[in-house]
Design an enzyme around this catalytic site. Structure first.
Site, PDB file in Angstrom:
ATOM      1  N   LYS A  24       0.458  -0.930   0.093  1.00 60.15           N
ATOM      2  CA  LYS A  24       0.321  -0.304  -0.186  1.00 60.15           C
ATOM      3  C   LYS A  24       0.820   0.933  -0.082  1.00 60.15           C
ATOM      4  CE  LYS A  24      -3.924   1.996   2.904  1.00 60.15           C
ATOM      5  NZ  LYS A  24      -4.485   1.641   4.026  1.00 60.15           N
ATOM      6  N   SER A  82      -9.884   1.744   3.491  1.00 59.63           N
ATOM      7  CA  SER A  82      -9.323   2.370   2.239  1.00 59.63           C
ATOM      8  C   SER A  82      -7.362   1.427   1.721  1.00 59.63           C
ATOM      9  CB  SER A  82      -8.157   3.502   2.636  1.00 59.63           C
ATOM     10  OG  SER A  82      -7.089   2.703   3.858  1.00 59.63           O
ATOM     11  N   SER A 139      -8.691  -0.852   7.493  1.00 56.77           N
ATOM     12  CA  SER A 139      -8.911  -0.470   6.312  1.00 56.77           C
ATOM     13  C   SER A 139      -8.806  -1.262   5.066  1.00 56.77           C
ATOM     14  CB  SER A 139      -8.271   0.656   6.288  1.00 56.77           C
ATOM     15  OG  SER A 139      -8.673   1.494   6.268  1.00 56.77           O
TER      16      SER A 139
END
Lengths: 524, 556
Positions: free
Chosen positions: A76, A171, A195
């Site tokens: 990420k 996210s 997330s």
């Protein structure tokens, strides 16, 4: 081979059935073919190929570094990667190249893992859709699955692709989409309020949020330091255990990691389910939950019961205050953490140069999106001397109550809690953006953030496909530092439900065709 | 401790009738000069103006002491004074996103040791907080400090004040120490006004500080300066800080208010960053006087932050932005509570490298200045105020003790030579003790010449002067070269005495008439004649003998 699990591909590499370079090229081709998903912010093609070549040399010499040697992984874009741009999907950090690796990234590289790219997210991980980043929204691979498209075709109103493509959740949507679309074997996400688990649920993959303090946060660009945990996204529970084995343990650079030695483990296959006690928190039967999700949840409970496990209804009485409390604490820490982005040391700097104050203001206005600025504003409000007691201290007290809720349940003999991960399956982007980020987060983090508040390990396991052929995931929450128990239960459940593989045949064929032409690879 | 024991008897009065309006203007230097003259005549002036209600001032201090450590409080960067700009900056110091603080054990020990030396209660559990404000040299946008629960609390600092006409009366005082907190230093900003830019140096950013918060138990600049000096000596004795004010290792903020005795305390101002020992008392006294003047001319005191301007010699209100603001304190989530142990609570299975043991640090405490002074007084029989002077100058105790070890002279006599003569030269020429051209061994040699009767005391002073200006020649050699040995030949001395008497008939007459004091003048004359080479005792004896022998002139 592309759909293989991490464990399988690791074995294939060891046996020499596939070479790291071949594998890497194949995956890079797949990333190109799935570019429209917008799962990656940067694809580190050159670096990945170099790493793959180095890995291949090691294999030839029989000097494999570890289970991950030669295996493509994605990270990420809020984990610092040395020499590789790390943006947090924000204007503020566009062009920012960290001079160091996050501890988790370093651990992956030390194992010989191949970093294929940095994945997309909501700006600074603030969101639950992966729609609010400066590089645009991530598209859920299931939008393009044969399973979903067939259902859409039957329903003319959603056959329009523009209208029907789904969000990934967030996210860590980029990481979830990357794992789901076979462009990496595992990906790092981050989990502050859900997330990792939320997009895992909507993309039909396994998403593990380990116990707070088990994995180093050093190098993870923080959202809420007291809740952030690096998350692990994989295609099966076994793979998440493998990743955890690599990533876990004390880091002298992160004082909040526990000192106790961490022992990597393999998940035992058989569990004596009759010894198991599964808790069903009644407060999680919340308004707004889709009937399908509710049905999958109760079916799962039934599954355990049928297998001889004890399934009990439990109460976590402060659940309803949790999300509000989470928002206060989250905003406060965000306000604080974001204070460093002033345009002086790194990142975006506005051209406004009337005064230092003007430079700060313009830099921050240009660098952050509305969501981030909104949280900074409310966070600073909560921290003002006159408000501190009313908001921050109160939220901390409620947090303590939530922690105690879990402690009571676990001390009453419950081993693992079973809950839904999200209210429903993935919704189309056009639907999702009708609500603002805050409202969405409130709904979407409902079941997940309590585990962050209490620091407990939790995992999303894909459970079933919905009526529209979209993944529905369930969440297991375990005792702190009892990942082995949690994953054992999760794996048993995974085996029972036999969640269908995503059908992305068109895309896969395309890549296969290309590589056939190139004659660069021959997969068994 | 009873608060009454700390009371201060000093009373302040209005300084004068001049305008303090715009303190930023250079004329305020003049004001300060005037003010200090008015201190002395204050009561008279005030009385005349029917303003005879005295003022009392209340002074509290917040002192930032830079911890003496190899690396910074939360990062591995080196700590070093005057290194090239931004050469000692780790990723954490530059606040790169994702970096985390890791507490430096050495800094914790320094704070604990300091807390113990200041009679504090050491908190077994203390917490770190973030204090937010935007400033160019505060790289993270917040400072990590200890706001809620500091490492040490409720201590006291005894100190002494020299008072009296000749500053030789010692008064003992105590200031309560509210707390000691660990915190990060900020970087440094360099404002380039012509280029309209600010340059930032992060070398200092993240260096460990101990903030010592003292209760408002002081009442004037002199007391504050004495307390700070004592703290400085303690820190230096402990090695917890080099506490060099010129290098910014000790920075003082003073909270100051004035009120009429018996009435509630007045509104206080904070004078920030008094970074010079020389100006500490001056800055505080200036601010006290400014407040009195302000109030007496019908004004009010604002709760504001002021800076002391060394060039102008006055305090100036700082801009709002640098003054009061809401710091939005928040617990530092990246640092677990700081847990300290004592011998009882020490965990058995943990490596001693991972824990800080308060009891062990207590045992290892070196002699504190007060103990050192008491020992000096006891061992050498010197005056207590002399022990203060010895401790106040870096290296002077060592100097003194080296001399003592190498001389037969009584320490009580030695101390005079060192404090009056050697220190006099050092002060006059602004030279450090260790750079003194008069080494302790040469001084001892000189004192031995004096003690053994080889030279007179006045000759010794001459030798000392030559030694101060000289090239390291031994006193014995100087005495030889300059022929400063005492005249041992009794006949020669008698001869000289006779000559002096012959030349000073008036004085001789006076003595004979009974004015014995005049004899000293004659002794002095003999000394001059012999360039200090005569022993005053022998001279006195000879003179007295010769006076008796000489026939008295008959008055006409």
């Amino acid at each position: 081979m592309l759909r293989a699990s991490l464990r399988e591909i690791s074995a294939a590499l060891k046996e020499g059935q596939v070479s790291p370079v071949e594998l890497c090229q194949k995956y890079l081709a797949l990333i190109k073919a799935t570019k429209f998903l917008n799962a990656y912010i940067s694809v580190t093609e050159d670096i990945a190929l170099k790493q793959a070549e180095a890995s291949e040399k090691r294999y030839r010499k029989g000097q494999r570094l570890g289970d991950l040697d030669g295996i493509p992984v994605a990270v990420k874009d809020n984990f610092s990667t040395m020499g590789i741009e790390t943006t947090c999907a924000s204007n503020m950090l566009k062009g920012y190249i960290p001079p160091y690796n996050a501890t988790v990234v370093q651990k992956l590289l030390d194992q010989g893992a191949i970093l294929v790219g940095k994945t997309n997210l909501d700006e600074f991980a603030m969101g639950s859709g992966s729609t609010d980043g400066v590089f645009g929204p991530v598209k859920n691979p299931w939008s393009y699955s044969q399973q979903y498209r067939e259902k859409c075709m039957r329903n003319s109103s959603t056959s329009n692709e523009e209208l029907s493509w789904l969000i990934t959740g967030g996210s860590s949507g980029g990481s979830a989409a990357a794992v789901s679309s076979f462009t990496c074997f595992a990906a790092l996400g981050s989990d502050t309020g859900g997330s990792t688990r939320n997009p895992a649920s909507l993309c039909g993959v396994v998403g593990l949020k380990p116990t707070y303090g088990l994995i180093s946060r050093h190098g993870l660009i923080p959202l809420v330091n007291s809740m952030d945990v690096p998350g692990i996204l994989t295609r099966c529970v076994d793979d998440s255990a493998t990743m955890l084995g690599v990533l876990g343990g004390h880091d002298p650079k992160d004082s909040t990691t526990v000192q106790d030695p961490f022992h990597p483990f393999q998940i035992p296959n058989i569990t004596d389910t009759s010894q198991l006690c599964i808790g069903i928190p009644k407060e999680y039967n919340a308004p707004g939950m889709s009937s399908e999700t509710l049905a999958v949840w109760s079916k799962a409970a039934g599954l355990f019961e049928k297998a001889g496990a004890k399934v009990v209804e439990v109460s976590l009485p402060h659940t309803c205050y949790s999300i509000v409390c989470y928002h206060v604490l989250c905003a406060a820490e965000v306000a604080s953490n974001m204070a460093r982005f002033d345009g002086l040391e790194y990142g975006h700097r506005s051209s406004a140069d009337k005064s230092t104050e003007a430079l700060y203001a313009a830099t921050r206005r240009e660098g952050f999106n509305d969501v981030v600025r909104g949280r900074i504003l409310s966070g600073n409000y909560f921290l003002l001397k006159q408000n501190y007691e009313t908001y921050f201290i109160k939220a901390q007290k409620v947090r303590r109550l939530i922690v105690e809720d879990f402690a009571k349940v676990f001390s009453s003999g419950v081993d693992v809690l079973l809950t839904p991960t999200t209210l429903s399956s993935a919704v189309p982007y056009v639907e999702f953006i009708k609500e603002d980020n805050r409202t969405r987060s409130t709904q979407d983090d409902l079941f997940t953030q309590a585990a962050n508040m209490a620091g407990l390990p939790a995992i999303n396991v894909p459970a079933a496909l919905s009526e529209r052929s979209l993944p529905i995931g369930l969440q297991f929450i375990g005792r702190a530092f009892c990942e082995l128990q949690l994953l054992t239960v999760a794996k048993w459940f995974e085996e029972q439900v036999q969640f269908p593989v995503i059908q992305l045949q068109d895309i896969m064929d395309q890549v296969d065709a290309v590589s056939q032409e190139e004659k660069s690879a021959s997969f068994p | 401790m009873a608060a009454s024991a700390i009371g201060c008897s000093r009373r302040w009065f209005r300084a004068g009738n001049f305008n303090f309006g715009n303190v930023a203007e250079p004329r305020c230097w003049k004001s300060l000069v005037l003010a200090s003259t008015f201190f002395r005549s204050a009561s008279k002036t005030a009385g005349k103006q029917n303003r005879d209600v005295p003022w009392a001032a209340v002074v509290g201090l917040e002192i930032h002491a830079q911890i003496s450590s190899n690396s910074k409080l939360f990062s591995g960067s080196q700590v070093q004074f005057a290194a090239p700009p931004n050469s000692l900056v780790s990723f954490f110091d530059a606040s790169l996103p994702g970096t985390l603080p890791v507490l430096n054990r050495r800094c914790v020990e320094a704070a604990v040791t300091t807390g113990l030396a200041l009679n504090c209660t050491i908190n077994k559990k203390s917490l770190f907080d973030r204090k937010h404000y935007f400033y160019a040299d505060l790289q993270a946008g917040y400072q990590i400090t200890q706001h809620r629960l500091p490492i040490a609390v409720n201590g006291s600092l005894p100190y002494s004040l020299c008072t009296g006409k000749n500053q030789n009366e010692l008064v003992s005082k105590t200031v309560r120490v509210k707390q000691i907190q660990l915190e990060q230093d900020s970087g440094k900003s360099l404002h380039d006004d012509t280029g309209h830019q600010t340059l930032i140096d992060l070398n200092r950013a993240g260096v460990g500080l101990m903030e010592v918060v003292m209760e408002p138990d002081m009442c004037c600049g002199k007391e504050a300066a004495a307390a700070v000096r004592e703290l400085q000596l303690i820190l230096q004795a402990l090695g917890s800080s080099q506490a060099n004010m010129a290098e910014g290792q000790l920075r003082v903020d003073a909270n100051i208010s004035v009120h009429h005795p018996g009435q509630p305390y007045g509104v206080r101002t904070e004078v920030k960053n008094i970074n010079s020992a020389r100006f500490l008392a001056k800055a505080i006294d200036y601010e006290i006087q400014r407040q009195i003047n302000e109030l007496e001319s019908g004004g009010t005191i604002l709760n504001e932050t002021r800076a002391f301007d060394y060039k102008l010699g006055c305090t100036i209100a700082m801009r709002d932005k640098e003054g009061k603001q809401d710091y939005r304190f928040m617990p530092e989530p990246n640092l677990p509570p700081l847990i300290l142990y004592d011998a009882k609570s020490l965990p058995t299975h943990t490596s001693h490298l991972q824990v800080v043991n308060i009891d062990q640090l207590q045992e290892q405490l070196p002699d504190l200045p007060s103990v050192k002074r008491a020992k000096l007084v006891e061992r050498y029989g010197i005056q207590p105020q002399h022990s203060f002077t010895l401790l106040n100058e870096d290296g002077l105790i060592e100097f003194f003790e080296t001399v003592i070890a190498a001389t037969q002279m009584n320490p009580k006599k030695v101390i005079g030579w060192i404090l009056k003569d050697v220190l006099g030269y050092l002060k006059q020429y602004n030279v450090m003790v260790e750079e003194s051209p008069i080494s302790p061994l040469l001084l001892a040699e000189l004192l031995n010449l004096l003690e053994s009767g080889m030279i007179s005391s006045s000759a010794a002073k001459q030798v000392l002067e030559i030694m101060w200006n000289g090239e390291g020649k031994s006193p014995t050699l100087i005495v030889k070269e300059k022929k400063l040995e005492l005249i041992r030949d009794q006949n020669e001395l008698e001869h000289i005495c006779q000559a002096v008497m012959d030349g000073h008939q008036k004085e001789v007459e006076a003595i004979k008439k009974g004015n014995k004091k005049v004899l000293n003048k004659l002794i002095g004359e003999v000394q001059r004649e012999t360039r200090g080479r005569s022993d005053p005792v022998s001279v006195k004896q000879i003179l007295e003998k010769q006076l008796l022998l000489q026939p008295t002139k008959k008055n006409p």
